[in-house]
Design a protein around this motif. Sequence first.
Motif, PDB file in Angstrom:
ATOM      1  N   ILE A 159      56.843 -17.885 -48.466  1.00  0.00           N
ATOM      2  CA  ILE A 159      58.189 -18.310 -48.046  1.00  0.00           C
ATOM      3  C   ILE A 159      58.757 -17.331 -47.027  1.00  0.00           C
ATOM      4  O   ILE A 159      59.349 -17.740 -46.020  1.00  0.00           O
ATOM      5  CB  ILE A 159      59.117 -18.450 -49.273  1.00  0.00           C
ATOM      6  CG1 ILE A 159      58.683 -19.644 -50.120  1.00  0.00           C
ATOM      7  CG2 ILE A 159      60.564 -18.588 -48.851  1.00  0.00           C
ATOM      8  CD1 ILE A 159      59.375 -19.740 -51.464  1.00  0.00           C
ATOM      9  N   ILE A 160      58.565 -16.042 -47.270  1.00  0.00           N
ATOM     10  CA  ILE A 160      59.051 -15.030 -46.322  1.00  0.00           C
ATOM     11  C   ILE A 160      58.374 -15.211 -44.968  1.00  0.00           C
ATOM     12  O   ILE A 160      59.026 -15.135 -43.917  1.00  0.00           O
ATOM     13  CB  ILE A 160      58.820 -13.600 -46.874  1.00  0.00           C
ATOM     14  CG1 ILE A 160      59.765 -13.339 -48.037  1.00  0.00           C
ATOM     15  CG2 ILE A 160      58.991 -12.544 -45.793  1.00  0.00           C
ATOM     16  CD1 ILE A 160      59.471 -12.076 -48.826  1.00  0.00           C
ATOM     17  N   GLY A 161      57.075 -15.464 -44.985  1.00  0.00           N
ATOM     18  CA  GLY A 161      56.347 -15.697 -43.730  1.00  0.00           C
ATOM     19  C   GLY A 161      56.873 -16.912 -42.993  1.00  0.00           C
ATOM     20  O   GLY A 161      57.068 -16.877 -41.770  1.00  0.00           O
ATOM     21  N   GLU A 162      57.111 -17.996 -43.728  1.00  0.00           N
ATOM     22  CA  GLU A 162      57.639 -19.214 -43.103  1.00  0.00           C
ATOM     23  C   GLU A 162      59.034 -18.958 -42.539  1.00  0.00           C
ATOM     24  O   GLU A 162      59.359 -19.413 -41.433  1.00  0.00           O
ATOM     25  CB  GLU A 162      57.670 -20.349 -44.121  1.00  0.00           C
ATOM     26  CG  GLU A 162      56.295 -20.848 -44.519  1.00  0.00           C
ATOM     27  CD  GLU A 162      56.323 -21.805 -45.701  1.00  0.00           C
ATOM     28  OE1 GLU A 162      57.401 -22.013 -46.306  1.00  0.00           O
ATOM     29  OE2 GLU A 162      55.252 -22.336 -46.039  1.00  0.00           O
ATOM     30  N   THR A 163      59.854 -18.233 -43.298  1.00  0.00           N
ATOM     31  CA  THR A 163      61.219 -17.937 -42.846  1.00  0.00           C
ATOM     32  C   THR A 163      61.194 -17.054 -41.602  1.00  0.00           C
ATOM     33  O   THR A 163      61.950 -17.278 -40.648  1.00  0.00           O
ATOM     34  CB  THR A 163      62.014 -17.238 -43.974  1.00  0.00           C
ATOM     35  OG1 THR A 163      62.014 -18.083 -45.116  1.00  0.00           O
ATOM     36  CG2 THR A 163      63.435 -16.963 -43.557  1.00  0.00           C
ATOM     37  N   ALA A 164      60.305 -16.061 -41.599  1.00  0.00           N
ATOM     38  CA  ALA A 164      60.188 -15.191 -40.433  1.00  0.00           C
ATOM     39  C   ALA A 164      59.753 -15.979 -39.213  1.00  0.00           C
ATOM     40  O   ALA A 164      60.267 -15.774 -38.098  1.00  0.00           O
ATOM     41  CB  ALA A 164      59.207 -14.058 -40.717  1.00  0.00           C
ATOM     42  N   SER A 165      58.822 -16.905 -39.393  1.00  0.00           N
ATOM     43  CA  SER A 165      58.369 -17.751 -38.284  1.00  0.00           C
ATOM     44  C   SER A 165      59.522 -18.613 -37.762  1.00  0.00           C
ATOM     45  O   SER A 165      59.715 -18.735 -36.551  1.00  0.00           O
ATOM     46  CB  SER A 165      57.211 -18.632 -38.759  1.00  0.00           C
ATOM     47  OG  SER A 165      56.820 -19.510 -37.738  1.00  0.00           O
ATOM     48  N   HIS A 166      60.288 -19.166 -38.692  1.00  0.00           N
ATOM     49  CA  HIS A 166      61.438 -19.988 -38.296  1.00  0.00           C
ATOM     50  C   HIS A 166      62.469 -19.140 -37.552  1.00  0.00           C
ATOM     51  O   HIS A 166      63.034 -19.583 -36.532  1.00  0.00           O
ATOM     52  CB  HIS A 166      62.071 -20.635 -39.532  1.00  0.00           C
ATOM     53  CG  HIS A 166      63.285 -21.430 -39.228  1.00  0.00           C
ATOM     54  ND1 HIS A 166      63.246 -22.626 -38.551  1.00  0.00           N
ATOM     55  CD2 HIS A 166      64.598 -21.196 -39.490  1.00  0.00           C
ATOM     56  CE1 HIS A 166      64.467 -23.094 -38.407  1.00  0.00           C
ATOM     57  NE2 HIS A 166      65.316 -22.240 -38.976  1.00  0.00           N
ATOM     58  N   LEU A 167      62.718 -17.930 -38.041  1.00  0.00           N
ATOM     59  CA  LEU A 167      63.678 -17.045 -37.372  1.00  0.00           C
ATOM     60  C   LEU A 167      63.210 -16.698 -35.962  1.00  0.00           C
ATOM     61  O   LEU A 167      64.009 -16.637 -35.025  1.00  0.00           O
ATOM     62  CB  LEU A 167      63.892 -15.762 -38.179  1.00  0.00           C
ATOM     63  CG  LEU A 167      64.739 -15.900 -39.439  1.00  0.00           C
ATOM     64  CD1 LEU A 167      64.726 -14.600 -40.224  1.00  0.00           C
ATOM     65  CD2 LEU A 167      66.168 -16.279 -39.083  1.00  0.00           C
ATOM     66  N   LYS A 168      61.910 -16.479 -35.810  1.00  0.00           N
ATOM     67  CA  LYS A 168      61.367 -16.169 -34.488  1.00  0.00           C
ATOM     68  C   LYS A 168      61.594 -17.338 -33.538  1.00  0.00           C
ATOM     69  O   LYS A 168      62.053 -17.168 -32.412  1.00  0.00           O
ATOM     70  CB  LYS A 168      59.880 -15.852 -34.593  1.00  0.00           C
ATOM     71  CG  LYS A 168      59.245 -15.530 -33.270  1.00  0.00           C
ATOM     72  CD  LYS A 168      57.757 -15.299 -33.410  1.00  0.00           C
ATOM     73  CE  LYS A 168      57.159 -15.097 -32.023  1.00  0.00           C
ATOM     74  NZ  LYS A 168      55.728 -15.246 -32.017  1.00  0.00           N
ATOM     75  N   GLU A 169      61.276 -18.548 -34.015  1.00  0.00           N
ATOM     76  CA  GLU A 169      61.473 -19.739 -33.184  1.00  0.00           C
ATOM     77  C   GLU A 169      62.953 -19.916 -32.847  1.00  0.00           C
ATOM     78  O   GLU A 169      63.305 -20.204 -31.699  1.00  0.00           O
ATOM     79  CB  GLU A 169      60.946 -20.975 -33.905  1.00  0.00           C
ATOM     80  CG  GLU A 169      59.438 -21.007 -34.047  1.00  0.00           C
ATOM     81  CD  GLU A 169      58.968 -22.138 -34.962  1.00  0.00           C
ATOM     82  OE1 GLU A 169      59.793 -22.973 -35.386  1.00  0.00           O
ATOM     83  OE2 GLU A 169      57.762 -22.170 -35.264  1.00  0.00           O
ATOM     84  N   SER A 170      63.820 -19.723 -33.839  1.00  0.00           N
ATOM     85  CA  SER A 170      65.259 -19.865 -33.603  1.00  0.00           C
ATOM     86  C   SER A 170      65.741 -18.828 -32.601  1.00  0.00           C
ATOM     87  O   SER A 170      66.559 -19.134 -31.718  1.00  0.00           O
ATOM     88  CB  SER A 170      66.038 -19.711 -34.909  1.00  0.00           C
ATOM     89  OG  SER A 170      65.688 -20.726 -35.822  1.00  0.00           O
ATOM     90  N   SER A 171      65.258 -17.610 -32.737  1.00  0.00           N
ATOM     91  CA  SER A 171      65.659 -16.546 -31.809  1.00  0.00           C
ATOM     92  C   SER A 171      65.222 -16.879 -30.396  1.00  0.00           C
ATOM     93  O   SER A 171      65.969 -16.667 -29.429  1.00  0.00           O
ATOM     94  CB  SER A 171      65.054 -15.206 -32.234  1.00  0.00           C
ATOM     95  OG  SER A 171      65.534 -14.833 -33.493  1.00  0.00           O
TER      96      SER A 171
END
Length: 113
Positions: free
Chosen positions: A82-94
């Motif tokens: 979940i942390i990995g998925e969230t980090a990936s999403h944050l990267k895309e959002s950023s």
Amino acid sequence: MEQKKTNSLKLIWIFGVILISIVLAKKEWRTKMLVELRKLKEETGNAVQFVRDNREQIVDQVRATANEVSSVVRDISRDVKIIGETASHLKESSEEIVKATREAADDLKSLKR
């Protein structure tokens, strides 16, 4: 290297033999050593008997602990995913925010002209 190891082992054996000889030379020390060895034998026997008497409970406790550890590992694995998925999403959002900010800056620059 091998010769050094062999010499070290010989030296340990020599010291061991000397130590045992010293202990065995004095009757008082021999007697004390025998008393301590008998105590050790008795305590070892007690420990073995305890394990025999409580084998089922010990096995049950080991199984329960193994199940708990397995559950914790599964939970940790899920959390890491979940942390990995969230980090990936944050990267895309950023990246999207940076892109939108650049576009807005470009629009402002074109309005100033």
